[in-house]
Motif scaffolding. Structure first.
Motif: not given
Length: 154
Positions: A16-41
């Motif tokens: 739930r992200a309250e956003r001062p630049d818009v009326d209301g908020c952003e609601l989302k469901l996220t899945q993150k699967v890490p990269a299989d290698r090190a570094g900024a990837v």
């Protein structure tokens, strides 16, 4: 203000992200699967945007909760944490390609590079105690300021 609910027993995050630049908020469901290698990837990220009713239903599931405020300081998103992680500030840059990510040089103001340290991902930070955080930062030579209040002080 961002409230992240890491659903117990899953790789899912409800945001739930309250956003001062818009009326209301952003609601989302996220899945993150890490990269299989090190570094900024970047690994795989899937976002599903939710209605308030969908969010409320998913928010009833058991979760560990993390609170933070995000500031945009291009090319960085800067997160200032609250609760047991109060005082922790993490900056994250996002890129359109792996090459762009690998070429990025953090600004001189960045105190430590923690890209390859999984302890500084939201999924791990959400379960961290203040003592955990202090110990992890000490490994980078960082000693957080500790403010002690005295009786009668607000």
């Amino acid at each position: 203000m961002i409230t992240d609910r890491y659903l117990v027993g899953t790789r899912l995050r409800l945001r739930r992200a309250e956003r001062p630049d818009v009326d209301g908020c952003e609601l989302k469901l996220t899945q993150k699967v890490p990269a299989d290698r090190a570094g900024a990837v970047q690994g795989l990220i899937t976002n599903t945007y939710l209605s308030p009713a969908e969010y409320d239903l998913l928010a009833s599931l058991p979760a560990a909760v993390l609170f933070k405020t995000r500031f945009s300081v291009p090319p960085l998103g800067v997160d200032v944490f609250d609760g047991p992680l109060q005082g922790l500030v993490l900056a994250e840059a996002e890129f359109t390609s792996d090459e762009e990510a690998l070429a990025f040089v953090p600004p001189a103001e960045c105190v430590a590079e923690v890209t390859d340290d999984a302890r500084f991902t939201g999924g791990r930070l959400v379960g961290a105690s203040r003592e955990d955080l202090v110990a992890w930062l000490a490994e980078y030579g960082i000693r957080p300021e500790v403010r002690l209040s005295t009786p009668g002080e607000n």
